[in-house]
Design an enzyme around this catalytic site. Structure first.
Site: not given
Ligand code: GLN
Length: 189
Positions: A48, A78, A134, A170, A172
């Protein structure tokens, strides 16, 4: 119907594959002008902070906010959820659209990734939706205009605020297109 997928960083190809499978034109978005004529935009998972920094560099922050304000559908998965949130407890570029507080990497370093069957409100059929998490964030609290769609244990992992949708997992990657179908219905409205 044309749906954009923010293609600055992260898992955007996988969203494109699902959209194509559902007979929808998927448009990779890197520039503001590429948002024209789209019924909705998906912001993928990834990192992010990187997505936010690149969105600032590519002058996409205001055009994406404007899209949401004009009622078009936005969906963050996510890292995309983090980027759409109002509050993530630290300073990083955010769209700040979704009235939720988010905790990044909420499920700990040891258990970076896991999968879980979820009961999701509004998703068709009776079988649960298989969630792939994830380094996932969780939603700690939601404002009055936000509807909780799914929880994992007590953590909120999917929510909707009128034309905005967020999932901490996710869809997808699960091989189950029902979440994308749900978003396409939102985009068609
Ligand atoms: N841990 C990531 C974040 O903080 C997000 C992980 C993901 O998009 N699979 O941006």
């Amino acid at each position: 119907m044309k749906i954009g997928v923010l293609a600055l960083q992260g898992a955007f190809i996988e969203h494109e594959h699902v959209l194509k499978r559902l007979g929808v034109e998927a448009v990779e978005v890197r520039l503001p002008k590429e948002l024209e004529g789209l019924a909705g935009v998906i912001i993928p998972g990834g990192e992010s902070t990187t997505i936010g920094k690149l969105a600032v560099q590519y002058h996409l922050i205001e055009p994406l906010r404007e899209m949401a304000r004009s009622g078009r559908a936005l969906w963050g998965t996510c890292a995309g959820l983090i980027f759409m949130a109002k509050d993530v407890g630290r300073d990083q570029p955010l769209l700040g659209l979704m009235d939720v507080t988010v905790q990044r990497n909420a499920f700990g370093r040891q258990v970076d990734s896991f999968e879980a069957d979820l009961e999701v409100k509004g998703i068709s059929g009776t079988r649960p939706f298989h969630g792939v998490f994830i380094r996932a964030p969780l939603i700690e609290s939601v404002g009055p205009g936000v509807e909780v769609l799914a929880r994992f244990d007590s953590a909120i992992v999917a929510a909707r605020q009128s034309n905005l949708l967020v999932t901490s997992f996710h869809p997808e990657l699960s091989g189950d297109d029902r979440f994308h179908q749900y978003f396409l219905k939102m985009a068609a409205q």
